[in-house]
Design a protein around this motif. Structure first.
Motif, short mmCIF file in Angstrom:
data_model
loop_
_atom_site.label_atom_id
_atom_site.label_comp_id
_atom_site.label_asym_id
_atom_site.label_seq_id
_atom_site.Cartn_x
_atom_site.Cartn_y
_atom_site.Cartn_z
N THR B 343 0.78 -1.34 -0.16
CA THR B 343 -0.19 -0.11 0.05
C THR B 343 0.69 1.09 0.09
OG1 THR B 343 -0.16 -0.08 2.38
CG2 THR B 343 -2.21 -0.98 1.23
N HIS B 344 2.05 1.27 0.31
CA HIS B 344 3.01 2.29 0.25
C HIS B 344 4.20 2.10 -0.66
CE1 HIS B 344 1.02 2.22 4.03
NE2 HIS B 344 1.16 3.64 3.87
N ASP B 345 4.07 2.80 -1.81
CA ASP B 345 5.23 2.51 -2.94
C ASP B 345 6.23 3.59 -2.77
OD1 ASP B 345 4.09 5.19 -3.64
OD2 ASP B 345 3.48 4.48 -5.82
N ARG B 346 6.63 4.43 -1.66
CA ARG B 346 7.62 5.46 -1.70
C ARG B 346 8.52 4.97 -0.57
NH1 ARG B 346 7.10 10.31 -4.69
NH2 ARG B 346 6.56 9.14 -6.72
N LEU B 388 18.62 8.99 -1.85
CA LEU B 388 17.28 8.54 -2.16
C LEU B 388 16.16 9.38 -1.71
CD1 LEU B 388 17.86 4.56 -1.91
CD2 LEU B 388 17.00 5.51 -3.75
N ALA B 389 16.67 9.69 -0.31
CA ALA B 389 15.89 10.32 0.55
C ALA B 389 15.53 12.01 -0.09
CB ALA B 389 16.10 10.38 1.75
N VAL B 394 11.64 7.07 0.94
CA VAL B 394 12.14 6.59 2.27
C VAL B 394 13.05 5.40 2.15
CG1 VAL B 394 11.13 6.10 4.72
CG2 VAL B 394 9.96 7.73 3.41
N PRO B 395 14.12 5.50 2.50
CA PRO B 395 14.95 4.22 2.41
C PRO B 395 14.86 3.63 3.77
CG PRO B 395 16.36 6.21 2.01
CD PRO B 395 14.97 6.58 2.73
N ILE B 422 15.03 8.84 6.87
CA ILE B 422 15.52 7.60 6.60
C ILE B 422 15.37 6.58 7.88
CG2 ILE B 422 17.75 6.17 6.10
CD1 ILE B 422 18.83 8.83 4.77
N ILE B 423 15.16 5.37 7.47
CA ILE B 423 14.75 4.51 8.55
C ILE B 423 16.25 3.47 8.72
CG2 ILE B 423 13.46 2.32 9.71
CD1 ILE B 423 12.09 5.27 8.84
#
Lengths: 657, 657
Positions: B343-346, B388-389, B394-395, B422-423
């Motif tokens: 449901t989250h493609d980002r 990326l961020a 959201v990496p 970033i996570i």
């Protein structure tokens, strides 16, 4: 405001000119150089050498190659550019101003609070990425490029690197991974101006042959003259049409465009020495540079048949520099190393391309066989120190705190776990100078060393303590030491009592006072602490200021005794409130049930360190003398009750020089 | 003790044999492999694949090339050898045992407390350097070599590296600096067995062509068969006679000597997959391997005309493994990522060659276009995440905590300063499993992230919380997140109340009790905390255990309320006492004047984390349930008052599975 720059409309005029396209770019670049010179002179510091070497490349990219001005900085389809080295940012800001992205007001606020940071910050319009610590750029470019691919967006990613920067291992991680991941929409450009901080790259840690290296890593490589627009155009065309990620080695001249900045001198050891890497030129050189650039601009405008460009002539007020010779704590550290080397042959000194800044040049010349210049390769330097230590040498490892404590952190842990002894000297620790911005300001170093069980962390407040602590660390300490050093001149020479003796875990009172206790360290924060005590004295508030050079080894008994008479205890530091001296003192008091109902408050950095002048930034973080005095006394109107200027004058006059 | 090894005298016999020298070495190496297999089986884990691929090389070095057995490990003139990758240490310990350096008792205490650490530790006789985190070896070798030069000592420095290890940028820093510094007395050897953790190096992050790379870096390079002693001899001779630092690329077979360990299988995506990188073989494979090695030994001994070698046959008691399926918190995290991706493609997921360990394989297969396998290049991975961020992705960045928090620390700071999100998922956080030793145990990660002002640090205690926190971090959090995950099976599944809801800054009570409060986090420490509460209940001491997943974001009000009824507050963590949850809670209580006259004590790691079984190491650090119960109650005789085994049984029977 007496500083004047070439206005945006003049750049528009230049861009609109007919004639030879390359000459038009040359004119535009010269005008950018002019403004960069003014901005740096006004800021009082900044990197001109690499701003000038890179100017033609970015001029070409933004004027001829990239789509970003058309599609906007928010478009996923934009061509992305940023500089990995980031030192060249005065030139880049000048270009952004010329293109209407950055305002005139901002350009003249280089290195000022709420102005333009001394290294690129992503929060500034037109700046794609924060940089300034070296070696990260190609990796970041890879992230941009992969995101573009994932989003099926257009646009290329250009990243500029320095040449000394190629001593950083991350560069090779990124080359390898980019080739493997087939990230083809990256073009990296080396501004190959041959000099790193102040020496030839080939003398510091030779990176040749870059072409062979990058090719072995699977990249498409070209080498061109970085001041030749046609060559740049052809090389980018070739890069675009190759399936591999691309590297363009652009041969450039550091300081290009101002003749005296193009020439190195010779240092005491006979090596080429480059003077214009960082720092603003003095007034004479400033005007000389302006005159030369103005001549170039006039000549190029004439050649193009453009109306004369207004490259303003102006006079600035000569700054009256204080006559007093300021103390550099690091110089006393460097002197101590030279002195100790005479009688102790089992230590060696390592450096990461910052020998002059770290005050190691004297040691380097005196003991070349005990000095290892390792270039900009902090991880390698740290682990090499580990090997030396395993062979019974005490390595004394030097570079800026930000780069050592963070980038080599795992290597430091690995060494420390071996039970050997290494001295980690973290120069440029703290918030000030704040002009270079957060890539260089170090406010996490204590926290990054703190959980290593066998590292003593110290910071001297003046030359006397610097010498004593250097001897302690190198000769006496049984475990690893981390020495934190402020890099700038001490705002005042902190006076220790005549009977001062270094005593592990103990601090030294600098003032007496009954109303509150303030513990701090280092010349920068102790100066503010002393200012606070002087202001407060005017209103009858007695603040005891204690210098505490042992940042993670408080003697519990001494501490309990010291806090005993006070209801209010404060700790001030040019470090994050997380993991600094404050936490070590709080823990000691808590563990020993010595806190009681005392209020204990930490005054330090709560957010990222801001860029600006020392006063701006100390004030911003609430760490200048007046803010401290207000916080400590709870009297928000203190500044209206005393004449701070008069107080300062009184003590400056009193102070021994 | 049912495990038996080939005794030292058998090795002496083999070494004294006549006949072909290479066959003699082959025999010796096979015997070392035999003992390594026994040691790893007994330990329950360890790296056999690379122990076996490297065995011929170290056998050649120690038996034919190096002087260290003659001059001793204390001599400055000794030839130095160590392995940079360190995973091959079971084989190396077996060799040290065979040479009389390490005792039989120690060899059979692989990965045990006061035995032999799971990765090399310099404190062990014969081990020159602590290693295990990759990429540091050539730098360290450079330190040894420079110290030898400075001391005018003889001897060469040999360093073994893995091949996957060549993804680490530090390798290239060290190549460059060693060439520039003309450190000629280093020979680096690549154990080029083609596989890293479980995949082909060329599939993960291709390092080819090493020869071209190393030559471009100014090294002398040769490529030989790493199982051919004559070729090794010739290559080292050539290395010695060259002025440059030398690299020998030794082509080897991972698992060499045991046929089924030499063969990869195929994974779900059709890639080659290697099963024997780490972990002990099951009983069947163990005996099969022993039988094969015994056959080899018998045949070689016969060929040499040596008396039969006693390669003992023995039976071990089959371990009765608990039937209960243990929970892996990280699996719930991995599952949550797969679920969220629908449901989250980002968001995208990045990995540093630990996809299986980090429970990311399902995501990798399900979303190959959103998964970036970056190999063993943490700095590049971190900065790529930064890029990326900056492009709005959201990496979610994964690798072991030790490697991510420390090695990529400056890159993480750089990214965080850009204000993107970033996570950072720090797997294998904490003390347990303790077998791999301190290179892999992570007890500093919270402190390394702590002074970043915009990173929320969390750790889930069970699968439910793991899913909730993963969703919080990826979807809801407005700032960066660091998620700390224990890697092993949870000792018990921590039960949260039925009405459990994730609430930022709030903890959850797991037990009630009036006599003391114990705050902890994660399944490992909460299990011990619960044990402590159960023991104490037996003697009428009520311990309230609170799970606190927010490691640096305590809600001040909740905390003040929670501690209010208690005079004694404890915090337990599998982290250093410096910079962990304890410091965050203490600070919150102090700042809000909520501590009063309560005693607040931190129970965590005070020294380097020890190697051993979970119980050994928890006990060593005073963090097992009984030690905690004693500390908390102050009752040192508690263990004599209750039957701990019975208590555990009672709760195990009660617990829902």
């Amino acid at each position: 405001m007496s500083f004047r720059i070439i206005r945006k409309q003049e750049f528009d005029k230049a861009r609109a000119a007919g004639g030879d396209w390359a000459t038009r770019l040359e004119l535009f670049a010269a005008m950018c150089r002019y403004n960069a010179l003014v901005a740096v002179k006004k800021a009082g510091s900044g990197h001109l050498g690499s701003s000038f070497s890179a100017a033609d490349i970015i001029t070409y990219l933004y004027l001829e190659e990239m789509n970003v001005l058309d599609v906007g900085f928010d478009s996923d389809d934009r061509d992305v550019y940023f500089s990995s080295k980031g030192h060249d940012v005065p030139g880049f800001y000048s270009l952004l101003y010329a293109l209407g992205v950055v305002s005139e007001e901002k350009l003249l606020m280089l290195r000022r609070l709420h102005g333009l940071d001394g290294h690129p910050e992503a929060r500034i319009e037109g700046v794609e990425s924060s940089t300034g610590s070296l070696g990260m750029g190609i990796s970041k470019a890879k992230g941009f490029a992969i995101a573009k691919n994932y989003k099926k967006a257009g646009g290329r990613v250009f990243v500029m690197t320095g040449d000394g920067e190629w001593q950083e291992g991350q560069i090779f991680e990124s080359l390898q991974a980019a080739a493997h991941q087939k990230v083809s929409n990256i073009t990296a450009i080396i501004d190959h101006n041959k000099y790193q901080t102040d020496m030839l790259v080939k003398d510091v840690n030779n990176i040749e042959d870059i072409r062979a290296k990058a090719e072995a890593f699977g990249w498409h490589v070209q080498r061109v003259n970085g001041h030749d627009y046609a060559a740049l155009r052809d090389s980018i065309k070739a890069a675009d049409s190759d399936e591999r990620p691309s590297l363009i080695i652009a041969d450039t001249v550091k300081g290009k465009g101002v003749s005296f900045m193009e020439d190195p001198v010779t240092d005491a050891s006979g090596r080429a020495y480059y003077k214009w890497h960082a720092g603003a030129p003095d007034d004479d050189h400033f005007y000389k540079g302006l005159v030369e650039l103005r001549k170039t601009i006039v000549a190029l405008a004439e050649k193009l048949g453009v109306e004369p460009i207004d490259a303003p002539e102006f006079e600035i007020e000569a700054k009256t520099s204080s006559k007093a010779t300021k103390e550099f704590v690091a110089q006393h550290y460097g002197d101590a190393l030279v002195e100790l080397a005479k009688t102790h042959d089992r230590f060696m000194v390592m450096d990461g391309d910052l020998s002059a800044d770290c005050k190691l040049r004297d040691f380097e010349y005196a003991y070349p066989d005990r000095f290892i210049e390792n270039g900009i390769a902090e991880q390698d330097m740290a682990s090499t120190a580990g090997g030396l230590a395993l062979m019974g040498i005490v390595p004394v490892v030097n570079t800026f705190a930000s780069f050592l404590a963070a980038r080599a952190n795992e290597q430091i842990y690995n060494n420390a776990g071996e039970g050997t002894k290494i001295i980690w000297t973290c120069h440029y620790a703290g918030l000030i100078p704040a002009g270079p911005g957060k890539s260089h300001q170090s406010v996490r170093d204590i926290s990054l060393f703190g959980a290593l069980p066998n590292v003593t962390i110290v910071q001297p407040c003046n030359g006397v303590e610097a010498k004593a602590l250097t001897e302690y660390c190198v000769v006496e300490a049984k475990e690893n030491c981390m020495m934190r050093l402020n890099i700038g001149p001490s705002p005042e020479t902190i006076q220790l009592p005549d009977d001062y003796e270094l005593k592990v875990g103990h601090g030294t009172a600098l003032t007496d006072g009954d109303d509150a206790l303030l513990v701090g360290y280092g010349p920068v924060m102790l100066h503010e602490a002393l200012l606070a005590s002087r202001y407060l004295k005017e209103v009858g508030f007695g603040l005891k200021v204690v210098n505490m050079p042992w940042l993670n080894r408080p003697n519990a008994e001494w501490l309990a005794e010291t806090v005993k008479p006070y209801k209010n205890i404060f700790v001030v530091e040019d470090h994050s409130v997380v993991g600094g001296l404050g936490d070590w003192l709080l823990n000691s008091l808590n563990e020993n049930d010595a806190l009681g109902d005392r209020k204990f408050r930490k005054l330090g950095i709560y957010d990222y360190p801001e860029c600006g002048t020392p006063w701006e930034v100390l004030d911003y973080h609430g760490l200048d003398g007046m803010s401290l005095a207000k916080t400590i006394s709870g009297d928000d109107a203190l500044d209206s009750k005393i004449d701070a200027g008069e107080v300062e004058k009184k003590y400056t006059a009193d102070a021994p020089q």
